[in-house]
Enzyme design. Structure first.
Site, short mmCIF file in Angstrom:
data_model
loop_
_atom_site.label_atom_id
_atom_site.label_comp_id
_atom_site.label_asym_id
_atom_site.label_seq_id
_atom_site.Cartn_x
_atom_site.Cartn_y
_atom_site.Cartn_z
N LYS A 179 -5.42 -13.04 23.34
CA LYS A 179 -5.19 -11.63 23.80
C LYS A 179 -5.39 -11.49 25.47
O LYS A 179 -4.70 -11.19 26.29
CB LYS A 179 -6.43 -10.79 23.28
N GLY B 94 -2.55 -1.11 36.61
CA GLY B 94 -3.73 -0.46 36.59
C GLY B 94 -4.04 -0.36 35.13
O GLY B 94 -3.90 -1.40 34.29
N CYS C 274 -6.94 -2.10 30.80
CA CYS C 274 -6.89 -3.59 30.41
C CYS C 274 -6.49 -4.68 31.45
O CYS C 274 -7.37 -5.72 31.60
CB CYS C 274 -5.83 -3.72 29.13
#
Ligand SMILES: NC(=O)c1ccc[n+]([C@@H]2O[C@H](COP(=O)([O-])OP(=O)(O)OC[C@H]3O[C@@H](n4cnc5c(N)ncnc54)[C@H](O)[C@@H]3O)[C@@H](O)[C@H]2O)c1
Length: 456
Positions: free
Chosen positions: A209, A262, A265
């Site tokens: 991830k 932005g 995450c």
């Protein structure tokens, strides 16, 4: 199956609704009472395409329930999806307190065997820490049950979250066989549609991830870096992008120059990965450069405005179109608009703001600030004569705004387009007085007039 989801934010809420859609019985628990009250009434607390209808639909099936009672959720299920926030700590590392609070509670209250699944983005090794915490809590409570720990990172994008969940391009799961078996049965309807499931170690799943988000952030910062060079050398980033992206090894995605990334995450995940690397003594220069370029790029609009007005900003009235960190969401977390607004406020500029969906969130955020006006429409921003207009978010309604009308409204005021919403030829034809965009030559009405009349 009976599933519980902890956290009803962007990820938890979407996951809960989609898991119910797959036929599971889902209890979604959140500590925010107002949010739960709204959700239970079928009111969606966030702007997200398809979500309000899905929420209504699944509440009506009685397969979906929202609650503040974590115990109810814990007793409901043996599959516990943790989707609480993992914000940045001051040093950039991930704050795992929300995740650990839920884990400890589950270990204390659970009476049957189950699997704890992290959907939140957590640093590599968090699964091991969770496992240790579970072991301690179970032994402290004298309980003889097994709670497995698995990782199932979420790759959905705000704005297309429901579709991304139900038509994911991959499902990543990490952990031991028993946990992976349970996860496969949960996702069976998606597996039958042909969505690939990638089984790996828990640590690899956790790192996948961060690797995906950091890679995309690098791509954005890379093209923004090249756009800085393009501006200096009077080249055009559109042409450069095309020159790069037709190479199939590069591709066109995430190569749009603009005022930086932005959201909740990329910024925090890049910072967390930097801290993670450093904790192992691994150099993080590449990620640090990504972050630094992005921080600089968020100042693009202010810098250009400052240069244009030669630093004399006090008392100007400036319009801002777009506040959300990207189109399709009302999320203002880490949005580039906030950096621009803060700098202009400090320079004593009066601001007129508009965003098609983040207006409500912005009103709350800017409450009591007299020099900021949240307007009802893009056109309303220009109802009062502005000295300049800045575009921060590329909402379709801005891209489709007729340039002739914009020229009429702006007169000689410059347009600072932080997302390259318009083509340079279009702008020249509409004879905007001054058009600044990212990584492309400045277009001026005077210059356009000179070239069309053949004068040098
Ligand atoms: N937002 C995204 O697009 C996205 C995409 C993929 C992954 N993620 C990751 O998913 C995680 C959640 O992100 P988000 O954007 O949904 O966060 P969010 O801040 O929108 O939601 C978190 C929710 O958790 C709730 N919460 C906090 N403590 C709790 C507790 N003890 N018990 C129950 N609920 C609790 C909060 O009230 C809040 O509603 C993060 O790790 C994030 O990095 C986010």
């Amino acid at each position: 199956m009976r599933i519980s989801v902890y956290g009803a934010g962007y990820v938890g809420l979407v996951s809960a609704c989609c898991l119910a859609k797959l036929g599971h019985h889902v209890v979604c628990a959140d500590i925010d009472e107002q949010k739960v009250e709204k959700l239970q009434k079928g009111e969606c607390p966030i702007y997200e395409e398809q979500l309000p209808d899905l929420l209504q639909e699944q509440l009506e099936t009685n397969r979906l329930l929202f609650t503040n009672d974590l115990n109810l959720a814990i007793q409901n299920a043996n599959a516990h999806f943790i989707a609480t926030g993992t914000p940045s700590l001051p040093d950039g590392s991930a704050d795992l307190s929300q995740v650990f609070a839920v884990v400890a509670r589950i270990a204390r209250e659970a009476n049957t065997e189950g699997v704890l699944i992290t959907k939140s983005t957590v640093p590599v090794g968090t699964g091991d820490q969770i496992q240790a915490l579970v072991r301690d809590e179970l032994s402290r409570c004298n309980k003889n049950i097994t709670l497995h720990v698995a990782s199932n990172p979420e790759f959905l994008r705000e704005g297309t979250a429901v579709n991304d969940f139900l038509n994911a391009n991959r499902i990543v799961i990490g952990g031991e066989d028993q946990a992976l078996h349970l996860l496969r049965s949960i996702y069976q309807p998606l597996i039958e549609k042909g969505i690939p499931v990638l089984s790996m170690s828990r640590r690899s799943a956790e790192l996948s991830k961060y690797a995906a988000n950091a890679f995309l952030a690098c791509k954005v910062s890379f093209i923004n870096y090249i756009s800085q060079l393009a501006e200096e050398f009077d080249a055009n980033i559109d042409d450069i992008r095309e020159g790069m992206s037709l190479d199939f090894r590069i591709g066109p995605h995430f190569l749009q120059a603009g005022v930086g990334y932005g959201g909740s995450c990329f910024p925090k995940d890049v910072l967390a990965l930097i801290q993670l690397a450093k904790s192992q003594g691994i150099d993080a220069k590449m990620l640090e450069a990504t972050e630094e370029i992005n921080r600089g790029q968020k100042n693009w609009a202010f810098k250009r405005v400052f240069q244009h007005f030669e630093g004399r900003l006090a008392g100007l009235i400036i319009g801002v179109w777009g506040l959300a960190f990207k189109p399709g969401t009302d999320d203002l977390r880490e949005a580039s608009s906030l950096v621009t607004i803060k700098a202009l406020e400090e320079a004593q500029v009066e601001l007129r703001l508009f965003d098609p969906v983040a207006g409500r969130a912005a009103r709350q955020l800017f409450q009591g600030k007299e020099t900021l006006t949240c307007c009802e429409s893009a056109e309303a921003v220009l109802d009062k004569k502005v000295d300049a207009l800045i575009i921060i978010t590329e909402w379709p309604e801005f891209k489709n705004f007729p340039l002739e009308r914009l020229k009429e409204k702006l007169g000689t005021a410059p347009l600072f387009d932080g997302r390259n919403c318009f083509g340079l030829t279009q702008v020249a034809q509409a004879q905007l007085a001054h058009y600044y965009s990212v990584g492309r030559p400045v277009v001026r009405e005077f210059a356009a007039f000179r070239s069309s009349s053949g004068c040098q």
